[in-house]
Design a protein around this motif. Structure first.
Motif, PDB file in Angstrom:
ATOM      1  N   ALA A 201      67.544  63.999  39.863  1.00  0.00           N
ATOM      2  CA  ALA A 201      66.615  63.460  38.863  1.00  0.00           C
ATOM      3  C   ALA A 201      67.220  63.541  37.463  1.00  0.00           C
ATOM      4  O   ALA A 201      67.106  62.604  36.669  1.00  0.00           O
ATOM      5  N   ARG A 202      67.881  64.643  37.164  1.00  0.00           N
ATOM      6  CA  ARG A 202      68.518  64.777  35.852  1.00  0.00           C
ATOM      7  C   ARG A 202      69.643  63.753  35.692  1.00  0.00           C
ATOM      8  O   ARG A 202      69.823  63.173  34.620  1.00  0.00           O
ATOM      9  N   GLU A 203      70.397  63.520  36.772  1.00  0.00           N
ATOM     10  CA  GLU A 203      71.468  62.528  36.712  1.00  0.00           C
ATOM     11  C   GLU A 203      70.914  61.132  36.472  1.00  0.00           C
ATOM     12  O   GLU A 203      71.530  60.328  35.771  1.00  0.00           O
ATOM     13  N   ILE A 240      59.670  66.284  46.878  1.00  0.00           N
ATOM     14  CA  ILE A 240      59.475  65.611  48.164  1.00  0.00           C
ATOM     15  C   ILE A 240      58.552  64.407  47.978  1.00  0.00           C
ATOM     16  O   ILE A 240      58.794  63.322  48.501  1.00  0.00           O
ATOM     17  N   SER A 241      57.482  64.609  47.217  1.00  0.00           N
ATOM     18  CA  SER A 241      56.556  63.517  46.948  1.00  0.00           C
ATOM     19  C   SER A 241      57.234  62.408  46.152  1.00  0.00           C
ATOM     20  O   SER A 241      57.051  61.213  46.441  1.00  0.00           O
ATOM     21  N   LEU A 242      58.034  62.777  45.158  1.00  0.00           N
ATOM     22  CA  LEU A 242      58.739  61.781  44.357  1.00  0.00           C
ATOM     23  C   LEU A 242      59.734  60.997  45.213  1.00  0.00           C
ATOM     24  O   LEU A 242      59.847  59.775  45.083  1.00  0.00           O
ATOM     25  N   MET A 243      60.443  61.683  46.090  1.00  0.00           N
ATOM     26  CA  MET A 243      61.389  61.005  46.969  1.00  0.00           C
ATOM     27  C   MET A 243      60.672  59.992  47.851  1.00  0.00           C
ATOM     28  O   MET A 243      61.173  58.873  48.073  1.00  0.00           O
ATOM     29  N   THR A 244      59.483  60.361  48.340  1.00  0.00           N
ATOM     30  CA  THR A 244      58.719  59.457  49.189  1.00  0.00           C
ATOM     31  C   THR A 244      58.244  58.235  48.404  1.00  0.00           C
ATOM     32  O   THR A 244      58.321  57.102  48.886  1.00  0.00           O
ATOM     33  N   GLY A 245      57.759  58.465  47.184  1.00  0.00           N
ATOM     34  CA  GLY A 245      57.326  57.350  46.347  1.00  0.00           C
ATOM     35  C   GLY A 245      58.463  56.414  45.987  1.00  0.00           C
ATOM     36  O   GLY A 245      58.278  55.193  45.903  1.00  0.00           O
ATOM     37  N   MET A 246      59.661  56.958  45.790  1.00  0.00           N
ATOM     38  CA  MET A 246      60.824  56.123  45.506  1.00  0.00           C
ATOM     39  C   MET A 246      61.225  55.304  46.734  1.00  0.00           C
ATOM     40  O   MET A 246      61.581  54.127  46.632  1.00  0.00           O
ATOM     41  N   ALA A 247      61.152  55.936  47.919  1.00  0.00           N
ATOM     42  CA  ALA A 247      61.483  55.217  49.152  1.00  0.00           C
ATOM     43  C   ALA A 247      60.491  54.087  49.403  1.00  0.00           C
ATOM     44  O   ALA A 247      60.867  52.976  49.807  1.00  0.00           O
ATOM     45  N   ALA A 248      59.215  54.359  49.161  1.00  0.00           N
ATOM     46  CA  ALA A 248      58.184  53.328  49.344  1.00  0.00           C
ATOM     47  C   ALA A 248      58.416  52.157  48.392  1.00  0.00           C
ATOM     48  O   ALA A 248      58.270  50.984  48.772  1.00  0.00           O
ATOM     49  N   HIS A 334      59.986  53.313  36.658  1.00  0.00           N
ATOM     50  CA  HIS A 334      59.137  54.296  35.977  1.00  0.00           C
ATOM     51  C   HIS A 334      60.061  55.208  35.184  1.00  0.00           C
ATOM     52  O   HIS A 334      60.896  55.914  35.761  1.00  0.00           O
ATOM     53  N   ALA A 335      59.944  55.190  33.869  1.00  0.00           N
ATOM     54  CA  ALA A 335      60.879  55.927  33.019  1.00  0.00           C
ATOM     55  C   ALA A 335      60.829  57.424  33.272  1.00  0.00           C
ATOM     56  O   ALA A 335      61.844  58.118  33.130  1.00  0.00           O
ATOM     57  N   GLY A 336      59.653  57.958  33.634  1.00  0.00           N
ATOM     58  CA  GLY A 336      59.566  59.387  33.918  1.00  0.00           C
ATOM     59  C   GLY A 336      60.365  59.777  35.137  1.00  0.00           C
ATOM     60  O   GLY A 336      60.930  60.875  35.205  1.00  0.00           O
ATOM     61  N   VAL A 337      60.399  58.879  36.130  1.00  0.00           N
ATOM     62  CA  VAL A 337      61.141  59.120  37.369  1.00  0.00           C
ATOM     63  C   VAL A 337      62.569  58.589  37.248  1.00  0.00           C
ATOM     64  O   VAL A 337      63.476  59.046  37.936  1.00  0.00           O
TER      65      VAL A 337
END
Length: 470
Positions: A201-203, A240-248, A334-337
């Motif tokens: 995420a930092r990268e 884990i939730s963020l990874m799932t939202g990105m995959a979706a 999404h700039a936050g993600v």
């Protein structure tokens, strides 16, 4: 400044939040037709789906939670990781176009108040038949990620299944188990996988604001205000939730249909203003470091960091939802993600997640979207925008109310505070004891510095608190 747990009692047990419910038109009860449909849905078959109850899933939620959306099992393999992430399957219970569907579209999301929530779905579903409670078989949408040793998904599978959670944990107990070196086997690999995902995420340049979160809790004689540092487990689990939202979101973009949670990149003026604030506070910011990387490197316990996190809220303005079918919108990230992202992991509590999940299931199965789903997508941005606005107003009103209750009778007393954001005539300050965010009168107060303030007003009727510089 260490942001620690602090309890302040109002001294009254009869204080409640009915005025806020009335003011915002919140209604916890459901029409009879909705309740009847929900009851019928409980006994309806979940359909033919694979039995994956052998996967040792567990849930991690706040203490006492009953609306359990997600269950997790993380395995370390010779080549990386396998992540199983089960999400409550509301599609098994909600009939498109029915009374329940119509009702929840009007609600948008669960609204949380200190003395009880206003649920999105009837509790027979949200805290019963649809919730991933431990020890019972539940229909779920199971996301399975096969990831490299660096934490990068190499393959993603999403399907309906029957699952069974083995245990229900809370964040504090899971953190304690990690600290003691005895984590549950289903989450033990989080200590390795979570930091890998946070490094990614930092990268990417993800922007995370480590501001203290105020919470309201009952204490038997009234209400208490608390702030708690974010536990490592909380941050790891969120990845884990963020990874799932990105995959979706990736699934939707490839199919050119779906709904994304979007946030434009910070404009140059906002970044420039943050750089000026950092310079004024004498916090080094190398020119080649992105705003997200700069903020991630700050010590959240220092007062100048709190001021910069507050200033950085300007970077995260303009969040919304973008629905599309055939033509991909111009803004997909999404700039936050710092990536395309959508909501799919909290369908018990948020309307859009059910629809986004149904899109992913249809696309990955090679099926056309059913007409009811295609017709609903364009309506979701306005429905979610309205409910997001309402939820934010209710949360702020509840905090304002408790702050005024806590400080009533203390007008004239002095407190230590940190100046978060200064204006020409007043500033926003954070008082740590009790944990209060409020306005403070004063010209050109020094951002990021500790000052003494005097309580000038605490009005529980108007829900207003105001300080002045001592």
């Amino acid at each position: 400044m260490r942001v620690a747990s602090l309890v302040i009692r109002t001294g009254r047990a009869d204080l409640a939040f009915d005025d806020i419910r009335t003011e915002f038109g919140l209604r916890a009860s459901f029409p009879a037709a909705v309740l009847a449909e929900a009851e019928q849905a409980v006994s309806r078959s979940a359909g033919d789906r694979p039995d994956l109850t052998s996967i040792p899933l567990v849930t991690i939620d706040p203490p006492g939670a009953k609306d359990l959306d997600q269950a997790l099992c993380l395995e370390r393999t010779a080549s990386g990781f396998v992540v199983h992430y089960a999400i409550a399957d509301l599609g098994a219970f909600v009939t498109p176009g029915g009374a329940l569907d119509t009702e929840v579209r009007g609600r948008g999301q669960t609204i949380y108040l200190p003395d009880g929530n206003v649920p999105l779905h009837p509790t027979v579903l949200s805290e019963g038949a649809a919730s991933l409670l431990p020890g019972v078989v539940r229909p779920a949408v199971l996301w399975t990620f096969t990831c490299s040793a660096d934490g990068v998904p190499e393959s993603v599978e999403v399907r309906r299944a029957l699952v069974r959670s083995q245990a229900q944990f809370d964040y504090a107990s899971v953190q304690e188990s990690f600290d003691a070196g005895t984590p549950h086997p289903s989450v033990a690999a989080l200590a390795e996988f979570g930091p890998l995902r946070r490094a990614l995420a930092r990268e990417r340049g993800a922007i995370e604001l480590q501001l203290p979160e105020q919470e309201i809790e009952p204490d038997g004689s009234g209400w208490k205000l608390v702030t708690r540092p974010r536990a490592q487990v909380d941050a790891w689990n969120a990845e884990i939730s963020l990874m799932t939202g990105m995959a979706a979101a990736s699934i939707m973009l490839q199919a050119r249909v779906g709904i994304l949670r979007t946030l434009p990149n910070p404009d140059a003026a906002a970044v420039s203003a943050l750089r000026k604030s950092a310079s004024a506070l004498q916090v080094p910011w190398p020119s080649d470091l992105s705003p997200g990387a700069f903020l991630a490197g700050l010590d959240a316990t220092r007062p100048e960091s709190l001021a910069l996190f507050t200033d950085a809220t300007r970077l995260l303005r303009g969040a919304g939802y973008s629905a599309f079918n055939g033509q991909v919108p111009e803004l997909v990230t999404h700039a936050g993600v710092a990536a395309p992202y959508t909501h799919v992991t909290a369908p018990l509590r948020r309307l859009v997640d059910r629809f986004a999940t149904e899109v992913c299931l249809a696309v990955t199965a090679g099926q056309e979207l059913p007409s009811w789903l295609a017709e609903a997508l364009p309506q979701l941005p306005s429905l979610m925008g309205a409910s997001d606005s309402l939820a934010a107003k209710v949360e702020r009103a509840s905090l304002d109310q408790v702050e005024a209750w806590v400080l009533a009778g203390r007008v004239g007393q002095e407190f230590d505070a940190v100046v978060l954001r200064a204006g020409d005539q007043e500033a926003e300050v954070f008082v740590s004891a009790p944990p209060v965010l409020a306005k403070c009168s004063g010209r050109q107060l020094p951002e990021g510095e500790r000052i003494r303030v005097r309580l000038a007003e605490a009005d529980p009727v108007e829900r207003r608190v105001r300080f002045e510089r001592a």
